[in-house]
Design an enzyme around this catalytic site. Structure first.
Site, PDB file in Angstrom:
ATOM      1  N   ASN A  85       0.841  -1.193   0.000  1.00 21.04           N
ATOM      2  CA  ASN A  85       0.000   0.000   0.000  1.00 21.04           C
ATOM      3  C   ASN A  85       0.880   1.248   0.000  1.00 21.04           C
ATOM      4  OD1 ASN A  85      -1.469   2.294   1.126  1.00 21.04           O
ATOM      5  ND2 ASN A  85      -3.100   0.860   1.630  1.00 21.04           N
ATOM      6  N   GLY A 124       0.199   4.384   0.118  1.00 13.77           N
ATOM      7  CA  GLY A 124      -0.167   5.379   1.129  1.00 13.77           C
ATOM      8  C   GLY A 124       0.467   5.057   2.474  1.00 13.77           C
ATOM      9  N   ASP A 130      -1.990  -4.141  10.992  1.00 13.50           N
ATOM     10  CA  ASP A 130      -3.365  -4.458  10.655  1.00 13.50           C
ATOM     11  C   ASP A 130      -4.187  -3.364  11.294  1.00 13.50           C
ATOM     12  OD1 ASP A 130      -5.229  -5.983   9.259  1.00 13.50           O
ATOM     13  OD2 ASP A 130      -5.922  -6.936  11.087  1.00 13.50           O
ATOM     14  N   PHE A 133      -6.236   7.341   2.301  1.00 17.64           N
ATOM     15  CA  PHE A 133      -6.647   6.132   1.601  1.00 17.64           C
ATOM     16  C   PHE A 133      -7.597   5.362   2.513  1.00 17.64           C
ATOM     17  CE2 PHE A 133      -2.652   5.562   3.833  1.00 17.64           C
ATOM     18  CZ  PHE A 133      -2.862   4.419   4.590  1.00 17.64           C
ATOM     19  N   GLY A 134      -8.115   4.255   2.007  1.00 18.33           N
ATOM     20  CA  GLY A 134      -9.009   3.440   2.832  1.00 18.33           C
ATOM     21  C   GLY A 134     -10.263   4.206   3.242  1.00 18.33           C
ATOM     22  N   TYR A 135     -10.541   4.198   4.531  1.00 21.94           N
ATOM     23  CA  TYR A 135     -11.752   4.847   5.052  1.00 21.94           C
ATOM     24  C   TYR A 135     -11.544   6.338   5.360  1.00 21.94           C
ATOM     25  CZ  TYR A 135     -13.779   0.172   5.588  1.00 21.94           C
ATOM     26  OH  TYR A 135     -14.270  -1.090   5.347  1.00 21.94           O
TER      27      TYR A 135
END
Length: 196
Positions: free
Chosen positions: A9, A11, A69, A152-154
């Site tokens: 990833n 980011g 994680d 990124f992501g949420y």
């Protein structure tokens, strides 16, 4: 000394490199290698998944390795999607698909009841088998639509009332000061000298 980030990833890699600057380690990621095997994140917690990745890649590349994680825990959903956040809308779901599923799930719920926690667990494993696990969180709310072009992501739907912005509207410096990953990385950085 080299430190491998067990992620592709971009980011995350950018955030890690920025926060680990001056640590004395040369930072590598899985993007620096070819034909990297996949690790099935089938653990029942953030810690299990982070340790599984860190242990596997530390052994595979014979390098000090950090794996994370992280996920989002929504109060009205009883803490879900939690450690399943990356796969919320399906095994190969995009961030957009995950965000849209969550927004749909919260349809009709007012902002005051959309409390959420971003959680990050970092695991560091050395080739000799030494292990460290750190954890950090960041509180906010789930907005009503994606806002912001960074992160990124949420991040685009994680609203921070104090800043009146989503995580995706913050600069990387602002984000690293308050984010779950930024806080966890600062904890980890203090322990890095034990591995030199």
């Amino acid at each position: 000394m080299e430190l491998l980030l067990a992620t592709k990833n971009l980011g995350k890699v950018k955030e890690f490199k920025r926060l680990l600057k001056g640590s004395g380690f040369r930072i590598l990621s899985l993007n620096d290698f070819q034909n990297v095997p996949e690790v099935n994140e089938d653990g029942k917690s953030y810690k299990e998944n982070a340790l599984k990745k860190a242990r596997f890649f530390s052994k595979y590349f014979n390098k000090l390795t950090v794996a994370d994680d992280s996920g989002i825990e929504v109060d009205v959903l009883g803490g879900k999607p939690g450690y399943r956040s990356a796969r919320y809308a399906g095994q190969k779901a995009s961030s957009f698909e995950n965000n849209q599923k969550l927004l749909k799930r919260l349809n009709g719920i007012p902002l005051s009841k959309r409390g959420a926690t971003f959680r990050c667990v970092l695991a560091m494993v050395s080739p000799e088998g030494r292990e460290i696990v750190v954890e950090a969180t960041c509180r906010g709310r789930i907005g009503f639509k994606e806002v912001g072009k960074w992160g990124f992501g949420y991040d685009p739907i994680f609203y921070l009332p104090r800043y009146k912005k989503t995580m995706a509207q913050l600069t990387i410096e602002e984000k690293n000061m308050i984010s779950h990953r930024g806080k966890a990385l600062r904890k980890l950085k203090k322990l890095l000298s034990k591995f030199k």
